[in-house]
Design a protein around this motif. Structure first.
Motif, short mmCIF file in Angstrom:
data_model
loop_
_atom_site.label_atom_id
_atom_site.label_comp_id
_atom_site.label_asym_id
_atom_site.label_seq_id
_atom_site.Cartn_x
_atom_site.Cartn_y
_atom_site.Cartn_z
N ARG A 127 29.29 94.22 0.87
CA ARG A 127 30.28 93.51 1.66
C ARG A 127 30.77 92.27 0.92
O ARG A 127 31.95 91.96 0.89
N ARG A 240 34.03 100.78 3.02
CA ARG A 240 33.93 99.36 2.67
C ARG A 240 35.23 98.87 2.03
O ARG A 240 35.69 97.75 2.29
N ALA A 267 26.86 99.80 7.90
CA ALA A 267 27.76 99.18 6.93
C ALA A 267 28.91 98.47 7.64
O ALA A 267 29.33 97.37 7.22
N ALA A 271 29.83 94.48 7.62
CA ALA A 271 31.14 94.04 7.13
C ALA A 271 31.91 93.25 8.17
O ALA A 271 32.91 92.62 7.86
#
Length: 401
Positions: A127, A240, A267, A271
């Protein structure tokens, strides 16, 4: 699809090798790039630039381990360091975090929980690589640990309401197998995440724009694949990148997630700048909502950045709002009443904030949008710093059982 994490393992000579091996996730989840026997022989491993993560396994409290962690973090700040420790004394764990460890796992532990910790560490570092050093738009991850709680209704109404406030807003349908954002917004799935994933080439704002569907409110949507079998093509690495580009080009990004803490959801949470947890007025949903909030806490997510939405909040089902607070551990921020306009809006593909703007349900979703509009104003015109400090570096130790 889960991307295998490439790991270099450094073994203290006193650690129980069998205990470490029993805790290592299955092949395919991780790829062991190298195993170094002995802390004194670890210098070459610290220099290796090809692995995603460094794992140090030790017994007790060897003096060399905190220094090894410190050197590893200094040599490659973008590579996370996780320590697997057998029988550590209490003072040793804080010393490891102070040295720069991303997580400390107390052995013995299950491979599933070890994998969860590794994914968190890698997601957090990736991130930081995606985020620009400037300012990024808020990203709101909509979670609901039980299916049918109304996550998609909340996400679709939220993104449209933000657009109706003149904000450049976008929603990503992260339910890659059974996503319904397109139906909720009345958008035909002409291009989806699957099409983006199979397009090849580098991702930039211009390319991503071609795969976003546009709602009549002005909100943009990146829709889920058409078929469940297409989900495996969409990698976490691509997601991402998508989040980074959307946050750099919009005022708000909303992510509608599936009901499980999958690698893709982990994820997305890492983020994000905010989480919107959606629960419902029934005991099963409230139990899972409580577990979801506890999981966020274990992930080190700042509770002040988590909003709690109670859906069907006035249903007569033998539970009241004080029961909700007692079960979940906190009072909901937004109460969404039951209303026949909600299923009707889904069937018509017209969010209630647009088609039934004077209803109590629409008022509740306006209240939800206001939470994020006010938070964005406090951070300056809808943007939040790339390193916004919303994650606390808490003591995250998985314990057996």
């Amino acid at each position: 699809m889960h991307d295998a994490i490439k790991v270099t393992v450094i073994l203290d000579e006193d650690v129980d090798r069998g205990l470490v091996e029993a805790s290592v996730p299955a092949e395919g989840q991780v790829g062991i790039a190298a195993v170094v026997e002995g802390l004194e022989d670890a210098n070459h491993a610290l220099q290796d630039a090809t692995t995603d993560l460094l794992a140090i396994a030790c017994h007790g409290a060897p003096d060399a381990v905190p220094e090894l962690v410190r050197r590893a973090a200094s040599l490659r700040s973008g590579r996370p360091v996780v320590v697997l420790c057998e029988s550590p004394p209490e003072y040793f764990v804080p010393a490891l975090f102070d040295a720069g460890a991303d997580d400390v796992i107390k052995l013995p532990e299950t491979p599933e929980r070890v994998m969860f910790s590794l994914e968190k560490a890698v997601a957090r570092h990736r991130r930081r690589e995606v985020d620009s050093p400037g300012e990024l738009a808020p990203m709101i991850c909509v979670l609901g640990p039980k299916g049918g709680t109304g996550k998609t209704v909340a996400a679709s109404n939220l993104v449209v309401e933000l657009a109706q406030h003149g904000k450049r807003s976008a929603v990503v349908d992260l339910d890659l197998q059974f996503g319904d954002v397109g139906l909720a917004l009345g958008l035909p799935p002409e291009r989806t995440l699957y099409d983006l994933a199979t397009s090849g080439g580098a991702l930039d704002a211009e390319k991503l724009d071609a795969y976003l569907s546009t709602h009549e409110s002005g909100a943009r949507a990146l829709l889920a694949p058409l078929r469940p079998d297409q989900a495996s093509v969409v990698s976490n690495d691509l997601l991402r990148e998508v989040y980074g580009v959307l946050r750099a080009t919009h005022d708000f990004v909303v992510v509608d997630s599936p009901p499980d803490f999958t690698p893709a959801v982990i994820a997305a949470v890492d983020a994000s700048s905010h989480v919107c947890m959606v629960g419902m007025l029934d005991s099963l949903s409230l139990k899972n909502t409580k577990l979801g909030l506890e999981t966020l806490e274990l992930m080190g997510y700042d509770g002040s950045a988590v909003s709690l939405v109670l859906n069907r909040a006035h249903s007569q089902v033998g539970l009241n709002h004080s029961d909700v607070e007692a079960i979940v551990g906190r009072k909901p921020d937004v109460f969404v009443p039951s209303d026949r306009d909600v299923p009707r809006s889904l069937n018509e593909g017209v969010p209630v904030v647009q088609g039934k703007s004077r209803s109590q349900v629409a008022g509740a979703f306006r209240e939800l949008a206001t939470i994020y509009l006010r938070a964005a104003d406090l951070n300056g015109n809808g943007a939040v710093p790339a390193q916004n400090g919303r994650r606390r570096r808490g003591l995250r130790i998985w314990r057996a059982g």
